[in-house]
Design a protein around this motif. Sequence first.
Motif, PDB file in Angstrom:
ATOM      1  N   ILE A  91       0.859  -1.193   0.000  1.00 13.94           N
ATOM      2  CA  ILE A  91       0.000   0.000   0.000  1.00 13.94           C
ATOM      3  C   ILE A  91       0.893   1.241   0.000  1.00 13.94           C
ATOM      4  O   ILE A  91       1.870   1.311   0.765  1.00 13.94           O
ATOM      5  CB  ILE A  91      -0.918   0.058   1.240  1.00 13.94           C
ATOM      6  CG1 ILE A  91      -1.617  -1.284   1.462  1.00 13.94           C
ATOM      7  CG2 ILE A  91      -1.942   1.182   1.097  1.00 13.94           C
ATOM      8  CD1 ILE A  91      -2.465  -1.352   2.715  1.00 13.94           C
ATOM      9  N   ASP A  92       0.551   2.195  -0.854  1.00 16.47           N
ATOM     10  CA  ASP A  92       1.319   3.447  -0.913  1.00 16.47           C
ATOM     11  C   ASP A  92       0.339   4.623  -0.929  1.00 16.47           C
ATOM     12  O   ASP A  92      -0.866   4.444  -1.130  1.00 16.47           O
ATOM     13  CB  ASP A  92       2.200   3.450  -2.177  1.00 16.47           C
ATOM     14  CG  ASP A  92       3.438   4.342  -1.996  1.00 16.47           C
ATOM     15  OD1 ASP A  92       3.477   5.102  -0.993  1.00 16.47           O
ATOM     16  OD2 ASP A  92       4.325   4.280  -2.854  1.00 16.47           O
ATOM     17  N   ALA A  93       0.892   5.819  -0.702  1.00 17.44           N
ATOM     18  CA  ALA A  93       0.078   7.039  -0.757  1.00 17.44           C
ATOM     19  C   ALA A  93       0.557   7.889  -1.929  1.00 17.44           C
ATOM     20  O   ALA A  93       1.769   7.962  -2.185  1.00 17.44           O
ATOM     21  CB  ALA A  93       0.234   7.822   0.544  1.00 17.44           C
ATOM     22  N   VAL A  94      -0.377   8.499  -2.663  1.00 17.98           N
ATOM     23  CA  VAL A  94       0.021   9.420  -3.740  1.00 17.98           C
ATOM     24  C   VAL A  94      -0.679  10.760  -3.514  1.00 17.98           C
ATOM     25  O   VAL A  94      -1.774  10.820  -2.950  1.00 17.98           O
ATOM     26  CB  VAL A  94      -0.324   8.880  -5.152  1.00 17.98           C
ATOM     27  CG1 VAL A  94       0.494   7.654  -5.486  1.00 17.98           C
ATOM     28  CG2 VAL A  94      -1.809   8.593  -5.293  1.00 17.98           C
ATOM     29  N   GLY A  95      -0.023  11.848  -3.989  1.00 17.10           N
ATOM     30  CA  GLY A  95      -0.580  13.186  -3.803  1.00 17.10           C
ATOM     31  C   GLY A  95       0.283  13.958  -2.810  1.00 17.10           C
ATOM     32  O   GLY A  95       1.509  13.780  -2.759  1.00 17.10           O
ATOM     33  N   SER A  96      -0.342  14.787  -2.001  1.00 16.75           N
ATOM     34  CA  SER A  96       0.387  15.568  -0.997  1.00 16.75           C
ATOM     35  C   SER A  96       0.879  14.648   0.116  1.00 16.75           C
ATOM     36  O   SER A  96       0.487  13.473   0.166  1.00 16.75           O
ATOM     37  CB  SER A  96      -0.549  16.629  -0.406  1.00 16.75           C
ATOM     38  OG  SER A  96      -0.923  17.551  -1.398  1.00 16.75           O
ATOM     39  N   PRO A  97       1.680  15.169   1.059  1.00 15.31           N
ATOM     40  CA  PRO A  97       2.141  14.309   2.168  1.00 15.31           C
ATOM     41  C   PRO A  97       0.945  13.711   2.925  1.00 15.31           C
ATOM     42  O   PRO A  97      -0.127  14.312   3.006  1.00 15.31           O
ATOM     43  CB  PRO A  97       2.924  15.275   3.054  1.00 15.31           C
ATOM     44  CG  PRO A  97       3.348  16.373   2.151  1.00 15.31           C
ATOM     45  CD  PRO A  97       2.275  16.518   1.117  1.00 15.31           C
ATOM     46  N   MET A  98       1.192  12.531   3.481  1.00 16.36           N
ATOM     47  CA  MET A  98       0.136  11.772   4.176  1.00 16.36           C
ATOM     48  C   MET A  98      -0.131  12.431   5.532  1.00 16.36           C
ATOM     49  O   MET A  98       0.572  12.186   6.502  1.00 16.36           O
ATOM     50  CB  MET A  98       0.641  10.326   4.329  1.00 16.36           C
ATOM     51  CG  MET A  98      -0.360   9.376   4.866  1.00 16.36           C
ATOM     52  SD  MET A  98       0.420   7.762   5.065  1.00 16.36           S
ATOM     53  CE  MET A  98      -0.839   6.937   6.013  1.00 16.36           C
ATOM     54  N   ASP A  99      -1.187  13.248   5.606  1.00 13.28           N
ATOM     55  CA  ASP A  99      -1.415  14.054   6.809  1.00 13.28           C
ATOM     56  C   ASP A  99      -2.455  13.441   7.750  1.00 13.28           C
ATOM     57  O   ASP A  99      -2.927  14.085   8.668  1.00 13.28           O
ATOM     58  CB  ASP A  99      -1.849  15.472   6.385  1.00 13.28           C
ATOM     59  CG  ASP A  99      -3.142  15.448   5.594  1.00 13.28           C
ATOM     60  OD1 ASP A  99      -3.485  14.358   5.045  1.00 13.28           O
ATOM     61  OD2 ASP A  99      -3.823  16.481   5.521  1.00 13.28           O
ATOM     62  N   ALA A 100      -2.822  12.195   7.471  1.00  6.99           N
ATOM     63  CA  ALA A 100      -3.769  11.482   8.355  1.00  6.99           C
ATOM     64  C   ALA A 100      -3.560   9.996   8.108  1.00  6.99           C
ATOM     65  O   ALA A 100      -3.055   9.614   7.049  1.00  6.99           O
ATOM     66  CB  ALA A 100      -5.204  11.879   7.999  1.00  6.99           C
ATOM     67  N   PRO A 101      -3.940   9.155   9.072  1.00  2.00           N
ATOM     68  CA  PRO A 101      -3.775   7.710   8.832  1.00  2.00           C
ATOM     69  C   PRO A 101      -4.705   7.230   7.716  1.00  2.00           C
ATOM     70  O   PRO A 101      -5.713   7.874   7.424  1.00  2.00           O
ATOM     71  CB  PRO A 101      -4.181   7.068  10.159  1.00  2.00           C
ATOM     72  CG  PRO A 101      -4.314   8.160  11.148  1.00  2.00           C
ATOM     73  CD  PRO A 101      -4.534   9.445  10.391  1.00  2.00           C
ATOM     74  N   LEU A 102      -4.333   6.094   7.156  1.00  2.00           N
ATOM     75  CA  LEU A 102      -5.258   5.405   6.240  1.00  2.00           C
ATOM     76  C   LEU A 102      -6.155   4.511   7.095  1.00  2.00           C
ATOM     77  O   LEU A 102      -5.672   3.750   7.946  1.00  2.00           O
ATOM     78  CB  LEU A 102      -4.462   4.541   5.248  1.00  2.00           C
ATOM     79  CG  LEU A 102      -5.288   3.570   4.391  1.00  2.00           C
ATOM     80  CD1 LEU A 102      -6.252   4.326   3.472  1.00  2.00           C
ATOM     81  CD2 LEU A 102      -4.360   2.687   3.544  1.00  2.00           C
ATOM     82  N   PHE A 103      -7.465   4.599   6.878  1.00  2.00           N
ATOM     83  CA  PHE A 103      -8.426   3.726   7.578  1.00  2.00           C
ATOM     84  C   PHE A 103      -9.072   2.829   6.522  1.00  2.00           C
ATOM     85  O   PHE A 103      -9.754   3.314   5.622  1.00  2.00           O
ATOM     86  CB  PHE A 103      -9.460   4.589   8.305  1.00  2.00           C
ATOM     87  CG  PHE A 103     -10.468   3.803   9.126  1.00  2.00           C
ATOM     88  CD1 PHE A 103     -10.279   2.451   9.436  1.00  2.00           C
ATOM     89  CD2 PHE A 103     -11.610   4.427   9.618  1.00  2.00           C
ATOM     90  CE1 PHE A 103     -11.189   1.746  10.196  1.00  2.00           C
ATOM     91  CE2 PHE A 103     -12.543   3.720  10.386  1.00  2.00           C
ATOM     92  CZ  PHE A 103     -12.331   2.379  10.666  1.00  2.00           C
ATOM     93  N   LEU A 104      -8.824   1.545   6.670  1.00  2.00           N
ATOM     94  CA  LEU A 104      -9.236   0.552   5.671  1.00  2.00           C
ATOM     95  C   LEU A 104     -10.181  -0.462   6.276  1.00  2.00           C
ATOM     96  O   LEU A 104     -10.016  -0.829   7.448  1.00  2.00           O
ATOM     97  CB  LEU A 104      -8.020  -0.302   5.308  1.00  2.00           C
ATOM     98  CG  LEU A 104      -7.096   0.004   4.187  1.00  2.00           C
ATOM     99  CD1 LEU A 104      -6.138  -1.173   4.047  1.00  2.00           C
ATOM    100  CD2 LEU A 104      -7.905   0.169   2.908  1.00  2.00           C
TER     101      LEU A 104
END
Length: 525
Positions: A91-104
């Motif tokens: 799992i990766d993040a794209v866009g601006s910096p990750m400013d909150a956790p991922l909730f899945l």
Amino acid sequence: MAFTFQINNDVQFEHRQDFLDKAANYRPKLQQTKVAAKSLVTLEQDSDGLEGWGVKQVATADELPNHELKRGDQLILDFGNHQVGQFSMDIDAVGSPMDAPLFLKLKFAEMPAELAHKSEDYDGWLSKSWIQEESIHLDTLPTTLTLPRRYSFRYVEITVVDTSPKWRAVFSNPTVNAVSAVDIATVSQPKLADEQLQRIYEVGLKTLADCMQDVFEDGPKRDRRLWIGDLRLQALANYATFKDTDLVKRCLYLFGAMPATDGRIPANVFTKPTEVPDDTFLFDYSLFFISILADYEAFNSDKAVLDDLYDVAKKQIDVGLKQVDEDGKLVLTEDEPVFIDWSNEFNKDTAGQAIMIYTLKQFIALAQQVNDPDLPTYTAMLDKLVRYAKTQLFDQQRGLFVSGEQREINVASQVWMTLAHVLDDDQTKALMQTTVVQLFPITGIATPYMYHHVTEALFEAGLKSEAVQLMKDYWGKMVALGADTYWEAFDPSQPDYSPYGSPILNSYCHAWSCTPVYLINKYLV
Ligand code: RAM
């Protein structure tokens, strides 16, 4: 007599360490295979699928990293076939910096219909903790998510509960580390001229393989443990296919090690974190310990195992025979019900009497092998039980067995009396012919377990084409409804039947349904 939870905290159990050590020696080394997801699908209404649900492929799994998911987005992975194992993905993040956790949220399903049910709506009597789903927060990406639990599934629904408006989540490499005690590639499958039977066989083989784990599990989704009734049929199917005698011995010793102090074998045992017998008893299941030992000896003539476990088998018959009255009638009690099938719509007394006869005959075969001096006592009891069945339970005029005080006529009584060969061959054939004419199409039977016995009874009575037709109508119907593996419960007249209050708890890969491999091998190849 219904079977739900039994709580028998006062029952004490034995703990024979020598048998537990032998069970440990036969523990299998699980084979592991990495399997990648095949495609992305959507859940679609499909009148041909179980409960009216199916899936539609929308992309191949390679295209997964092209999807950027944000709040509320969802996708479904399809692994192409039933899998049992640990799931992982990157799992990766794209866009601006990750400013909150991922909730899945992740939900695993063996059949599309499971995804159509809302977990929150489940209000049945078995624990909702069996619903295969997880909620996860991830603080840092990229990461590889490997779920700790083993799941049983073909489909994985991924819901992004939230990211943040500044970034999106991207998934790649969804994989299952599939596990089984056996490898299907090692089995030489029969080449059947009938394509439908070939497919019925293949699905049975996959069902059996996915249930062969650290023990013969009843179902890898639920209950994930060793049940006697399932083990008996799995062992027979295994002799016809994988021929894994070590796993059978492991299971026999597990049960043999932990009877109650009054001798009764419990209906199931747990093996994790350590070996623990369940405080649940079913009259027929305890007796089936004898069958499993007798079937194993018929397949493998193993004197060491017979010498070890004969006394355990003898105890089961002795305890069972205590419930036979002077006339030769089996008297069942509420405390230890006879199972036969999940359906409680029919009287089970006569089927119970027949199982007593069936297992007593198998016990006598074992007693002969060990030259038990008590043999005459058992043959005398057999005569008594058979005489009662023939004179009191068989209705000469109707040509069928009756059951219970209301003298009810049901399929299970005819089937088990056939399997126990209580009548001679011609009479048995006539019995099943009458059953087909008068009691088919079958109603009110809810499990492949009982359908197995009906099919085997037809074969045993010499009604081969009727047996094949039933196999096609029943297991073939599951295949037509989309089964990759066979199910725990299936009533063709009510496909959403569940013994538990909702099909979301049903297991769609359940050992006791794998028996077409045994039936085809024994009666058709
Ligand atoms: C269910 C299990 C098992 C079966 C019992 C009676 O709880 O799934 O397979 O043997 O019922």
